[in-house]
Design an enzyme around this catalytic site. Structure first.
Site, PDB file in Angstrom:
ATOM      1  N   TYR A  38       0.848  -1.186   0.000  1.00  0.00           N
ATOM      2  CA  TYR A  38       0.000   0.000   0.000  1.00  0.00           C
ATOM      3  C   TYR A  38       0.887   1.241   0.000  1.00  0.00           C
ATOM      4  CZ  TYR A  38      -3.881  -3.152   1.095  1.00  0.00           C
ATOM      5  OH  TYR A  38      -4.817  -4.156   1.072  1.00  0.00           O
ATOM      6  N   GLY A  50     -20.077  -0.732  -5.251  1.00  0.00           N
ATOM      7  CA  GLY A  50     -21.434  -0.586  -5.748  1.00  0.00           C
ATOM      8  C   GLY A  50     -22.115   0.631  -5.182  1.00  0.00           C
TER       9      GLY A  50
END
Length: 286
Positions: free
Chosen positions: A53, A212
């Protein structure tokens, strides 16, 4: 916040995914540390990070080091906080992602993570992704050896199929305590792995659990039920989404990423939201 278990360790039912604090579009360090502190204030006691990361290879381990600094700077007890990190993936000089499950590379990666986190043993060390160039049993065996050597206290795997989960469980036994796969309203193809984790008593850690849900807080037409229930309850669709995932199994511990104190506070509040059976059924079908 009520707790769930990763192996023998009790952790908050909602975790914090550290990735957005260190990759493209990341906040400045002051806001990043404030986000971690807001998570701790909200009762979150599991933080997920990885050596990969970062933006590129010049800053490998950026998020691990950031999390370590945030914990050290927190005005409170952090002895109960479980930090899980991952090896087997990296960012190259140009920022491209690469994967390497070679046992020697994983051992080297673990040593680097130990130094950046400033610990004698990593609470949860996860194989980031299966490497098709290396037999999966060899990569998993490397984590078993790290556990047996006292370098890590528990083992997790990520981005796995059901067959890979069964293979890893056969190699690791009780050392294997978690599976981290993508799962969200938009991505549900890890349902078989979730069910298998429930059967085996292994924690299932959905990453990108809010997939989503748009930045504006709305959902696509196929997931309008999340927005409708959120509107009826006067809360965010994100909170409804995380509560739905928690309701799917007692082994589920979502790890939403966040780069702002306000968003991680909202995510943490999902642990206090109980959806009805009818609402869960509706969301399952959405």
């Amino acid at each position: 916040m009520y707790s769930r278990r990763i192996g023998s360790t009790e952790v908050s039912a909602i975790g914090l995914g550290g990735m957005p604090l260190s990759i493209e579009g990341r906040p400045d360090e002051e806001r990043a540390i404030a986000t971690v502190h807001a998570a701790l204030d909200a009762g979150i006691s599991f933080i997920d990070t990885a050596m990969s990361y970062c933006l590129d290879s010049s800053e490998t381990g950026h998020n691990e080091s950031l999390i370590a600094r945030a914990l050290a700077a927190y005005d409170g007890d952090t002895s109960h906080v479980l930090v899980g990190t991952k090896g087997g993936a990296a960012r190259e000089a140009d920022g491209a992602w690469s994967f390497n499950g070679d046992p020697a590379t994983l051992r080297e990666a673990c040593e680097g993570s130990l130094k950046r986190l400033g610990v004698d043993a990593i609470g949860l060390y996860q194989l980031h992704v299966p490497d098709p160039k290396v037999p999966y049993a060899d990569s998993v065996g490397a984590l078993r050896d790290l556990y047996d050597a006292g370098k890590i206290r528990a083992v997790g795997i990520s981005n796995v199929s059901s067959d890979q989960l069964r293979e890893a469980h056969g190699i690791l036994g009780e050392r294997l305590v978690s599976v981290q796969n993508s799962f969200s309203p938009a991505v549900r193809d890890s349902e078989p792995q979730l069910r298998l984790c429930t059967e085996l008593g292994i924690a299932f850690l959905p990453y990108s659990p809010l997939g989503g849900i748009s930045r504006a807080g709305g959902l696509g037409a196929s997931h309008a039920a999340f927005a409708r229930i959120a509107d009826e309850r006067g809360i965010s669709p994100q909170r409804v989404c995380l509560a739905w995932e928690l309701a799917k199994s007692p082994v589920v511990i979502p790890i939403p990423g966040s780069s702002r104190p306000t968003t991680i506070r909202d995510s943490a509040a999902a642990a206090d939201l109980t959806l009805s059976e009818a609402e869960c059924a509706e969301l399952d079908a959405a």
